[in-house]
Every structure is written in C-alpha cells, then in structure tokens.
Design an enzyme around this catalytic site. Structure first.
Site, PDB file in Angstrom:
ATOM      1  N   GLY A 209       0.835  -1.201   0.000  1.00  0.00           N
ATOM      2  CA  GLY A 209       0.000   0.000   0.000  1.00  0.00           C
ATOM      3  C   GLY A 209       0.865   1.244   0.000  1.00  0.00           C
ATOM      4  O   GLY A 209       2.065   1.196   0.269  1.00  0.00           O
ATOM      5  N   GLN A 210       0.225   2.334  -0.330  1.00  0.00           N
ATOM      6  CA  GLN A 210       0.927   3.610  -0.377  1.00  0.00           C
ATOM      7  C   GLN A 210       0.063   4.662   0.296  1.00  0.00           C
ATOM      8  O   GLN A 210      -1.125   4.802  -0.018  1.00  0.00           O
ATOM      9  CB  GLN A 210       1.229   4.031  -1.816  1.00  0.00           C
ATOM     10  CG  GLN A 210       1.871   5.405  -1.945  1.00  0.00           C
ATOM     11  CD  GLN A 210       3.251   5.462  -1.320  1.00  0.00           C
ATOM     12  OE1 GLN A 210       4.043   4.518  -1.424  1.00  0.00           O
ATOM     13  NE2 GLN A 210       3.536   6.578  -0.639  1.00  0.00           N
TER      14      GLN A 210
ATOM     15  N   GLY B 284       4.120   7.876   2.914  1.00  0.00           N
ATOM     16  CA  GLY B 284       4.944   6.670   2.911  1.00  0.00           C
ATOM     17  C   GLY B 284       4.147   5.460   2.465  1.00  0.00           C
ATOM     18  O   GLY B 284       2.972   5.573   2.102  1.00  0.00           O
ATOM     19  N   GLY B 285       4.804   4.319   2.509  1.00  0.00           N
ATOM     20  CA  GLY B 285       4.170   3.089   2.062  1.00  0.00           C
ATOM     21  C   GLY B 285       4.073   2.080   3.189  1.00  0.00           C
ATOM     22  O   GLY B 285       4.660   2.239   4.254  1.00  0.00           O
TER      23      GLY B 285
ATOM     24  N   ASP C  88     -11.038   8.467  15.351  1.00  0.00           N
ATOM     25  CA  ASP C  88     -11.095   8.158  13.915  1.00  0.00           C
ATOM     26  C   ASP C  88     -11.549   6.717  13.717  1.00  0.00           C
ATOM     27  O   ASP C  88     -10.964   5.959  12.945  1.00  0.00           O
ATOM     28  CB  ASP C  88      -9.731   8.385  13.270  1.00  0.00           C
ATOM     29  CG  ASP C  88      -9.839   8.545  11.744  1.00  0.00           C
ATOM     30  OD1 ASP C  88     -10.959   8.789  11.265  1.00  0.00           O
ATOM     31  OD2 ASP C  88      -8.816   8.420  11.060  1.00  0.00           O
TER      32      ASP C  88
END
Length: 1230
Positions: free
Chosen positions: A960-961, A965-966, A1073
């Site tokens: 994922g990105q 960052g990833g 969240d």
C-alpha cells in the site's frame, strides 16, 4: 520662665505675673494635674492640682539670679537641646511652613491620630472660656513681669494654684501657632499613657522635669484650645521610665509640624520669615450637629497603618488608646471637608470645599448644612507671624467645622483609601494661604498621587494608587489577533460580510441559499471547521488578514489582491503577495514585500504553488488582461487559492471577472494601482490586472502606505512624478528551484530588509525600466519621503531574493532596451492597450536576464538553506545576522543592492505596522515550527530503536501507499514464519509529525487483544519505520464493500470494537477516527483497532477536547460544531460504522465533505434507508450510539451490556467474509 511646646520649639513669653507664678511654685510635683481646657470648665475647677515639690532641684543648673532662672537663658538652653533632638527635623519643618511637601507627608500620619484625640473634646465647655479670653491684652514677645515670681511661696493654697493654672491655659490658648500644630503622635501617646483627655503627666526625680513639664503643659493647652475639656477619671501615675519616653517622643516625633518662634529675634525665626500662620480656630458657637452613625474606631485603627507609631508607643506603656472609646461618636462630621495631609485651617473657599465631595466617602459621616461654612468664611482672618500679638478670635463655627473636618478625615482615611490626605481638594488654610494651597494641592496630586513610596499612610497610599492606576494604565494594541471579518445574519436570514471564499465553498458544496438561511450558524461553523481541517489555520488567518488590509487600504500588503505583480509573473505573485495562506509565513518583515517577491518569483514557496507556472507567466505577462480578472475580483485569499492552487483540496470554482475592468485601473499611476482602494474599492475589485501586470513589480514592491500618501497619490494620479513609472513585465516563475529553497530564499529576502530597513520599495530598480531616467529614483524618493509612505516603484523584483534590486548590468541593459516605457502615464496606458509586440520583447529579454540570474543564485540559495539549518536553534536576531551576511556575500559578485532600500518604513501608516506585525508573527511561527520539528525528531530518537531494521526484517513487499509513505510486508529474520507490517514514513513529508509520536506512544502502551500490536520502531535516514502486527484479513472496508453482513456479524464487529474502545477510554485515550478502514481483521475473524495517529490523550485538567480531527463522514456533531467533546465521540463513529456495515457506505458519502459536515450538524441522527428491515435490538442500539446530545449517548461499557451485543455471533462467523473479500480483491487486482 519659658514654656516650650512641641509644635513651637521657641519659648513663649509670659507677661502676666499672676499667670506665670504658678510655674515656680515648689508645690508642683509629680502628681500635678493640668486643667483640661483653656477655660475653667466646671469639671476643671473641681479638679485639685497637687503642687510640685522639687521644682528648684530641676532648675539647679540655672545660673540666673532669678529664683527659677532667666527666661532668655532657658530659651537658649532649650534651643540647644532642640538643636540636638530635632536637627534634621527643623529643616523639614521650616520647609513645610511655606507649603512644602513634608507637611503633606509625614505629619499626615502623625496628625490623623492627634486630630482624632483632639476631636474627642466637648465643644460646649470651651465656649465660656472663649468669651473670657477674647479680651486679653496683647503682650510683647520676650517680656516678663518677674513680680509674679515672688508672689507665691511654697505654702500657696491649692485654689490659687488652680487659678494660675487656668489663667496660664487661657493665656497660652491665645498664642499663635503654626498651621497643623495639633497634637503630635508623641504628645498623643503621652496623653494616652495616662488615659485622660487633658493628659496628666507625671515626672518623678528627673533632671529636666520642669522643662518637660512646661513642654507638656504647652501641648496640653494647645490641645485644649482646639478641643473642649472633658471629665477625666483619676489616673494612676505612670512610671518614670514610660513618662520619660513619652515626653522625649514629643520632640523626636514632631518631624513635620510647623514651628513658629515666639521670639522674633530667635535664629529659627529667621528661617520662618516666609511662613504665614493661620487663624486660631475659635470655639464653636453653634449647637452641635446630630451625632453621626456609630463608627467602630477600633476597626478603623486596626486597619489603618497610620497609627503604627502611636500604637507601638501606646502598647509599650500598656495604656489604652483614647481614640478607641466612644467619645468621637458625638462629634458631627462633614463629608465634604478633610485635612490635606497635615491638619490646617479649614478652607475658606466654599466651592473648593464642595469640590472635594467626590473624593471622600459619605458612608461613615453625616452631612451638615453648609451655612456655617459660608458664614465663617467672611469672618476669618490670619494671625501675624509672631506669637506676641494677640490673634483675632475667629468665628465660633470655625472650630466646629475644623473638628468635623478632622473627624471626617480620620474616619475616611482609615476606612476608605480614597486619597483624602494626598489628593484632597480642600486645603484647610484661610485667607490668601487658601490660594496657595490650591496650587500645592496639584503638586501633591502629581508628586505623591502616583508614587506609593512617598506617602506614609497606607490609606492615602491606596487611594492615590487607585487613582494612579487609572491614570497610568496603558492598554497595548491587540496582537496575535486573527479575527478580521465579522459574518452576520440579517433579518432575511442572509449572510452579511461572508467572505467570498466561503460563498464559493458553499456554492460548490451544494449548500443552497435556503439551507444557509435555515441554519446560518451551523453553516458558519462547518465552513470554519472545514477550512481549519483542510488547510493551515494560521495561513488562513493570515490570508484574511491580507485581504482585509487591502479592503481597508491601511495595510502594507497593498498588492496582495492585485495581479501577481510578482516578476515571476503569474498569479503566483499575486497569491504570494496577496495573502495565499502558505505565502503568509514568507512575508516576514513586511518591510520587504519587494525582496520577498523577488524570492517568490524565483522560488515557489510551498504555500504558493504557482497556478500553472508556465501558463501563468505568459498569460499574465503577455496577456495580463485575460486572467487578471479572476485574481482581482475576489479580493480574498480564495481567488489566489484557486488560481495558485494553494489549497488544492478546495473545490470552489474560479469566480467570474470582468477583464475590461482592469482597463479602468490601467491608466492609473502605479501608486494608485498599488493602493488597494486608490480611487474606489469597486474599481479595484472589478478591474483586471492588465494595467497591474504592467505595473506589477511596482505594486508588489509597495510595503505600506499611510493615509496621507494615499490621498496625495490619488490626487496626483497623472502627475509628472509618476510619469516615468512604466509597467514592468512580471518575471517568469522559477520552477527549477525546489520548495525547500524557496523557503530559505524568502527568509533571506525577509532578513535582508530587516537589516537594510528597506520599507519603501527599492526605487533604484525603477531605473531598470527607465533608461533615460536614472535620476528619477532619487526624485521619487524625495517626494515620497515627505509623505512617509513607500512609493510604488517599478523596480524589477524578479532578481534573486537576497539583493532587493537587480544587478547593475541588467538594469542598464533593460534601460537601453525599453526607454520609452517611462515617458508618461499616457504612454504607459498606450503600452498596455497597444499590441503586445514591444511588451513581448521586453518580457523575453527580462525573462532571459532573470533565468541567468536564477541560475547563479541557485547555489547560493542552497548554501543559505544549509546555514539556516545549522542556526535553527539560535534566536531570531542571530539567525537574521547570519543570513544577511551570507546573502550579502552571495550577492556581492552580481551587484550590490541599491542604498535606497535603507529607508525606514513609514511610521505613520498603521496598516504598515499591522502588516509588519503579521509578517513577524508568520516568521516566528515558522521558526517555532522548525524548532518543534527538531524537538519531535529528538523525541523520536529517544523512542525509536537506534538499530537498522533492514538487518531484522527482510523480503519487504509493498502492499500500500499512503500520503507520506508506504506499507510493506516483511519477514522477521528471527522467525521466518512471522510476517510483520512495516509502515514507512518520510518525516520531511509528514505534515503532522506529532501525530506519529502520539501513535507510537499509544500503541506502545496499549497491549490489548483488540488493538493492533506494536512491535518496534526505527528512525533510519529521515524515515520512520513502525513495525506492527500484520492483520492479513485486511480492513473491514473490504468486507463491507464486497459482501453483505448479518446483524449477528455486525454485532460481533461492534463487540470487539467496543472492547478495544473501553480499554482506550479507561486509559484516557480517545481514538477519534473510528471507521471501517481502521478496523483490521485476520483470517480467523479477530478484530483489532489500528491507526492511532489521531488519537487524543485526556487527562484530569483537559477532560474535554475541542480540536477537530477525524474523517468528516464519521464525525460526531459536537466535533463538527467545534464544541468540547469526550470519549463518546468514538461511540458516535461506531454508530456510523454500523450504518456503513448495513448499507455499504456511511451517510452523506455522496455529498461533498463540506455539505456532509453541514448535514451532520443540522440533521442530527442520520436516517436509515430501510429501517423496517432491521430488528428492534439493532435499531435501539443504533439510536443509543447516535444520540446528538452526547450526555444521552451511551458509553462503551454500557453498550457492551446491550442485548444487541450480548446476543451477537462469534468472531469465527467473520472468517468466511474475510476470505470472500480477499478473493474478490485479488480478482479485481488481476
């Protein structure tokens, strides 16, 4: 024999032998009691006086042939003694005699006590004596009839002694005395020691008993003259020691009492030649006024510090204080009279007396009619300076008034600190002295009313201090204020003063006018919330500041809204100059928008991303009239935001604008163009920057313009002064320089103006466009100096950020190329309206020169950035000096800056100050942000593992990105079967680094089965590696979007989530969240909460939070409405997540984020699409979670006991859903 008074150290002559003989009577001894009053009251007559027995022993040192010594010898001896005792005191006393300040200072403390004591006397008993004493013959000073010394012998009967005593009292009562010669604290203490009104003083075997006795008698007689006699109970004689201290304090304590010598030949009398004595306050003739309300003298004396000296001495002798009995209650008082610092004669000016009413309190006094006051005014006269001449007896009500005044003063001064003594308007002097008193009163008020240390009384201090506080309080101008526009609602429900960017936001977000009118407050709240969350709030505030200044034309950012006159051309210039949010930080010393613009031209600051770097350059440089309308029309940061893409997240469209309107401004002189409201605001708003494009550099250069300069410039729009100011083509933006350099460049530009003080735009730059008119800059400089406002010079800002003016070679080249541009305003207008061939040529050459200059400056900017990083922790002055030095050294090889920029900013322009303050605040915020970043990195280093994660985790696969960052999968070297998730973040790109620390700390301290397990963290080469437990099932979002969940499965998700929330809330942590994206599952269906970046820590001090974070669609109403909130916001988000699991998406997902916020704030609990298909338990559970009033909303623990949760399925029921979601996701990826 001389009788020495403490208030009058000079001996008083006695002319009547009958009245002086009793002083030498050997029967006078320690038990002597002196008649209490000047007249023979009934009680005074019945009181026997024991004659002294050792008078001759006390005067054995006298060498006079007389039996008791020569009077002159006694006077000389007494003077010598006084010189020792009152050496320094006499000087101050003499000064006070002429109305000096000492009288108002020290004697105020002493006399307040004496006045209280004096007022205790009965005024009626003194009337009869007044009649007797009025006809006393005059006497000459220093004369004695010594026959009286031989008339009495030691066997005189007591009756004769009593008569002599009374006669001496009567005689002495007629002696003149200086103003304010009421009893001093020392005499008062002596009286208090014996606890009698007339004060019996006993001397036993003291070498100077006769002198002390004479001194005491004189004081008592003077006191009796002012106060009526009172019955005194028999007194126990005091000890010799206490009596000695009491008597010795008479002289020592009289520090500021007026003293008048009775002998005019005395050396001291010469010092008092300028003194004018006041009248003898006679005896009261009118009936006593009704008694005032009872006054608790004990409380007053306890509170007041005025009695500190008296109380100390009185306590030493263990004698009660006469002021503490109830005798004062019978004395009438007046609230409009008081004693000014030291007791003086009552003011003869009724109007002056009445003026003081406002300065005193009427709470403890009873008002008397003023008839007596006005009556006495006409009859009062002044004494002669010498005591030899018998004074004229003043009217009787005079004394009554003085007693009243004294009592009022004592009561008020101790009760209410209104500055009665110091700031008194009533000066108790008579005749001409009253006039001088009015002058001195102002001196006292000015000298002592504002100085705490000069006043000896605490009450007067507090009064004067309260007054001085009101006078001296200086309220500073507001700072750090960001509220620049007020949005109101009219009677029709429409908004007034709504910023244009807000209007665009609302229209773009689909919030109709009707909805705005239905919920106007909610709309304002959600718009403000959206802006705060979608952009930097500080930048937004500065943008408004910028816009508001243009609006008012008081600010120096005059060109913020004008087409980007930045040489870089393009709207970016306008955005940067005009208050795009990001640009605000770069506007440091507003002193140089010019340099800043140079920087911004070259460097696109992160906040000022230019709209389209190439497009904007050419569209604005070559065809300024096409795009300028958009920039100019809004006049708000929004327009700049839109065009410059300062806030990419904002969907608001560009506002339409009339390009022709710019023509109206084009013919204006550059100065008028630069001014936001040069002629009319409407013109500027509607006008497109075509003319501005031509004059753009000059506009941007303008710093601040005072109202004077505005008027003068308007009046001379077409004057010759501006004839040579031609529109300068905006320089092309420089995309080649990275953002990081742009920040340093802007800083260097800002720092340079700080040293140079270039507030007026660098005028020499104008020469760049007027070859023939190189002298013009000076001319314009002088002209604008008079106005104290910087001229709008057409200087070429495109130059490097450091030197405010372009290089000399560039200037000369441009000068030769385009001389005709500066000929006249008409020519400038022609150039603007004419075909663009000349303009394009100018632009081409200008761009070429700018490109070369930028290439040369690129390396310098990099060096400046490195230097700034080294000096980040230093204070601003040091950093400024370093940057200036670097800048100067870097730019020296190109061309030195023109000296003109050294002018100081016009002090007269308030807007310039505001702009400068805003720029300084912006710079300070940037510095603080950098320091904060360094602190965060230092904190991360302490939290993170210093090792290299590449040595522990291998086979990284990116799955994922994210924005910063990833996300990678990796195998743990220590256990190949263990797969971990690595979240790799570039700290430089992370907008809120503090959230990372928060996330790490929360995850480290939150070990729970329903919270993602934190393994470790590493800080490697500016990248943060967070190692976490890998949940291979993915997020709940995959299940929601790829399958339909049953109520039992929804209940399982809610139960596991509630367990994790209960744990977090028990530790004082709010997740803030909660949504399906942050609920992770593994292949077995286990559920864990992740993403703690937005979580908040709650403690006892801050039990509720008001920050706005989270995802809008899942936000609780209290967050959207910007109210305080607590852990129950996570429960609301859980309810929204239930709707998400039921319907596949959260409510309002198809709405714009702003409209979604509006609907959340106004609609309350969202409605289900098909509530009938749901069971009662889930509807009840959902309603409990989605209570708009958080007080009625359930918490995590309560929800865990709900039937919907207790009857849900097992976590294993989620495993099939996880597998289905993975399969569908894999198929989609293929």
């Amino acid at each position: 024999m001389s009788i020495l008074s403490e208030n009058n150290p000079t001996p008083t002559s006695i002319t009547d032998p009958n009245k002086s003989s009793h002083l030498h009577n050997p029967e006078l001894n320690s038990g002597t009691r002196v008649a209490s009053g000047p007249g023979p009251g009934p009680e005074a007559e019945s009181t026997p006086l024991a004659p002294p027995t050792e008078v001759m022993n006390t005067t054995s040192a006298n060498t006079s042939s007389l039996s008791l010594g020569s009077p002159m010898h006694e006077k000389i001896k007494q003077f010598d003694q006084d010189e020792v005792d009152t050496g320094e005191t006499n000087d101050r006393t003499i000064e006070s005699g002429s109305g000096d300040i000492d009288d108002s200072q020290q004697s105020h403390n002493n006399n307040n006590n004496n006045n209280n004591n004096n007022n205790e006397s009965n005024p009626e008993s003194s009337e009869g004596d007044d009649e007797k004493t009025q006809g006393m013959p005059p006497r000459m000073p220093g004369t004695f009839n010594v026959k009286g010394l031989h008339q009495g012998d030691d066997s005189d009967n007591e009756k004769q002694y009593t008569e002599l005593t009374k006669s001496i009292n009567k005689r002495t009562s007629k002696d003149s005395y200086s103003p304010g010669t009421l009893e001093s604290p020392g005499t008062l203490n002596a009286l208090e020691t014996n606890n009698v009104s007339p004060a019996v003083i006993e001397e036993e075997q003291h070498t100077s008993s006769l002198e002390d006795l004479s001194l005491s008698l004189q004081h008592q007689n003077e006191n009796a003259r002012l106060s009526a006699p009172r019955s005194a109970p028999p007194q126990v004689p005091t000890s010799k020691t206490s009596s000695f201290h009491d008597m010795s304090s008479v002289i020592s304590s009289s520090t500021s009492v007026h003293k008048i010598p009775s002998n005019p030949t005395s050396t001291r009398g010469s010092h008092l030649s300028s003194y004018k004595s006041t009248l003898d306050p006679g005896k009261p003739a009118q009936a006593a006024a009704p008694p005032p309300p009872e006054i608790d003298i004990d409380n007053l004396l306890t509170k007041s510090e005025l009695d500190s000296e008296t109380d100390t001495l009185s306590s030493a002798t263990n004698s009660p204080n006469l002021l503490r009995n109830d005798t004062l209650q019978g004395i009438p008082t007046r609230d409009d009279e008081n004693i000014d610092d030291s007791p003086r004669q009552l003011s003869q000016n009724t109007s002056a007396t009445s003026r003081n009413t406002s300065g005193t309190s009427t709470s403890t006094v009873v008002k008397n009619s003023r008839s007596g006051t006005s009556k006495s005014t006409s009859t009062s006269t002044a004494h002669n300076q010498t005591a030899a001449i018998t004074p004229i007896i003043p009217s009787h009500n005079k004394f009554h008034q003085q007693v009243i005044n004294t009592n009022a003063t004592n009561s008020l001064s101790s009760l209410e600190p209104l500055g009665v003594g110091i700031n008194s308007n009533s000066s108790p002097k008579s005749g001409k002295k009253r006039k001088s008193g009015s002058k001195v009163r102002g001196v006292f008020s000015s000298m002592f009313g504002k100085n705490k240390s000069t006043s000896s009384s605490s009450s007067s201090n507090s009064g004067s201090n309260s007054h001085s506080q009101e006078v001296n309080i200086k309220i500073s101008t507001p700072f750090n204020a960001k509220h620049l526009a007020h949005v109101g609602i009219d009677d029709n429900g429409s908004y007034t003063g709504l910023p244009i960017e807000w209007e665009r936001l609302l229209s773009a977000s689909g919030i109709t006018k009707k909805e705005q009118q239905q919920h106007p407050q909610a709309v304002m709240d959600i718009v403000a919330f959206y802006q705060d969350t979608s952009e930097n709030p500080d930048d937004a505030a500065f943008k408004k500041f910028h816009f508001d200044n243009n609006k008012s034309s008081s600010s120096g950012w005059s060109n913020e809204n004008t087409p980007p006159a930045t040489p870089g051309g393009s709207n970016s210039g306008s955005g940067s100059g005009g208050g795009g949010a990001p640009s605000s930080p770069h506007r440091t010393p507003p002193s140089s928008i010019i340099e800043k613009n140079n920087v911004e031209q070259k460097v696109i600051t992160p906040s000022q991303s230019m709209p389209t770097k190439t497009e904007s350059k050419q569209s604005e440089n070559q065809h300024p009239h096409e795009d300028n309308a958009t920039q100019y029309t809004p006049r708000t940061p929004t327009s700049h935001v839109q065009e410059g893409q300062f806030i990419p997240s904002r969907p608001a469209p560009k506002p339409p604008s009339t390009p022709l309107s710019s023509m109206s401004v084009s013919h204006k002189t550059p100065s008028s163009q630069s001014l936001p409201r040069s002629d009319s605001q409407s013109d500027i708003r509607s006008s497109t920057p075509k003319s501005h494009q031509d004059v753009s550099p000059s506009k941007i250069k303008i710093r601040s313009i005072s109202s004077k300069s505005l008027k003068s410039m308007r009046s001379r729009k077409s004057g010759d002064k501006f004839t040579h100011i031609a529109p300068a083509p905006p320089p092309p933006s420089l995309p080649s320089i990275p953002k990081s350099k742009s920040h340093s460049a802007s800083l260097s530009s800002q720092l340079r103006p700080a040293t140079n003080g270039s507030t007026t735009a660098p005028i020499p730059a104008s020469a760049a466009f007027g070859g023939e008119n190189n002298a013009l800059p000076k001319q314009r400089i002088n002209e604008f100096k008079a106005h104290r406002a910087p001229p709008p010079p057409p200087s070429a800002p495109p130059a490097p950020p450091v030197p405010p003016a372009p290089p000399a070679n560039l200037l000369s080249e441009q000068t030769s190329e385009i001389p005709q541009q500066r000929t006249a305003p008409s020519q400038a207008l022609a150039d603007v309206t004419a075909p663009t061939n000349i303009y394009e040529i100018q632009q081409t050459k200008y761009q070429e020169a700018q490109q070369k200059l930028r290439e040369k400056k690129a390396r310098e900017l990099e060096e400046i950035q490195r230097l700034r990083e080294k000096n980040e922790r230093q204070n601003r002055q040091q950093e400024t000096g370093q940057n200036n030095a670097d800048t100067a050294s870097g730019g020296s090889n190109i061309a030195p800056p023109v000296p003109v920029p050294n002018k100081k900013p016009p002090s007269g322009s308030g807007g310039g100050r505001d702009a400068k303050q805003a720029a300084l605040i912006a710079q300070k915020k940037r510095e603080e942000k950098k320091r904060k970043n360094l602190q965060i990195i230092a904190k991360l280093k302490t939290i993170c593992n210093p090792g290299d994660p590449n040595e522990l985790y291998v086979d990284l696969v990116k799955i994922g990105q994210g924005a910063s960052g990833g996300v990678f999968l990796a195998h743990d070297v220590r256990d190949k079967s263990n797969i971990v998730a690595i979240k790799q973040m570039n700290l430089e790109q992370q907008p809120k680094k503090e959230l990372i620390i928060n996330e790490i700390l929360v995850m480290k301290g939150s070990s729970h089965p329903n919270i993602v397990n934190f393994i470790d963290s590493y800080l490697l080469k500016g990248d943060l590696w967070v190692i976490m437990e890998y949940m291979e099932g993915g997020s709940l979002t995959d299940i929601v979007t790829h399958s339909v969940m049953t109520e039992g499965q929804i209940g399982v998700v809610c139960r596991e989530t509630l367990k994790g929330l209960k744990f977090l809330h028990s530790k004082g942590v709010i997740h803030r969240d909660i949504k399906s994206d942050n609920i992770l599952l593994n292949m077995d269906g286990n559920i864990k909460i992740t993403d703690f970046g937005f979580c908040a820590q709650i403690n006892e001090i801050n039990s509720k939070r008001i920050t706005m974070v989270g995802t809008p669609y899942w936000m609780a109403p209290e967050i959207v409405s910007r109210k305080e909130y607590g852990p129950k916001v996570d429960v609301w988000s859980l309810g929204i997540m239930i709707i998400e699991m039921l319907e596949g998406e959260p409510p309002y997902l198809n709405e714009t984020p702003l409209r979604a916020l509006y609907l959340i704030a106004t609609n309350g609990t969202p409605k289900l699409k098909d509530p009938e298909s749901l069971s009662y338990d889930i509807r009840k559970f959902l309603a409990w979670c989605l209570q708009v009033d958080f007080n009625k909303r359930a918490d995590a623990d309560e929800l865990l006991h709900d039937n919907f949760i207790t009857e849900c399925d097992d976590v294993s029921s989620l495993s099939p859903l996880v597998k289905i979601a993975r399969l569908k996701k894999m198929s989609e990826s293929d």
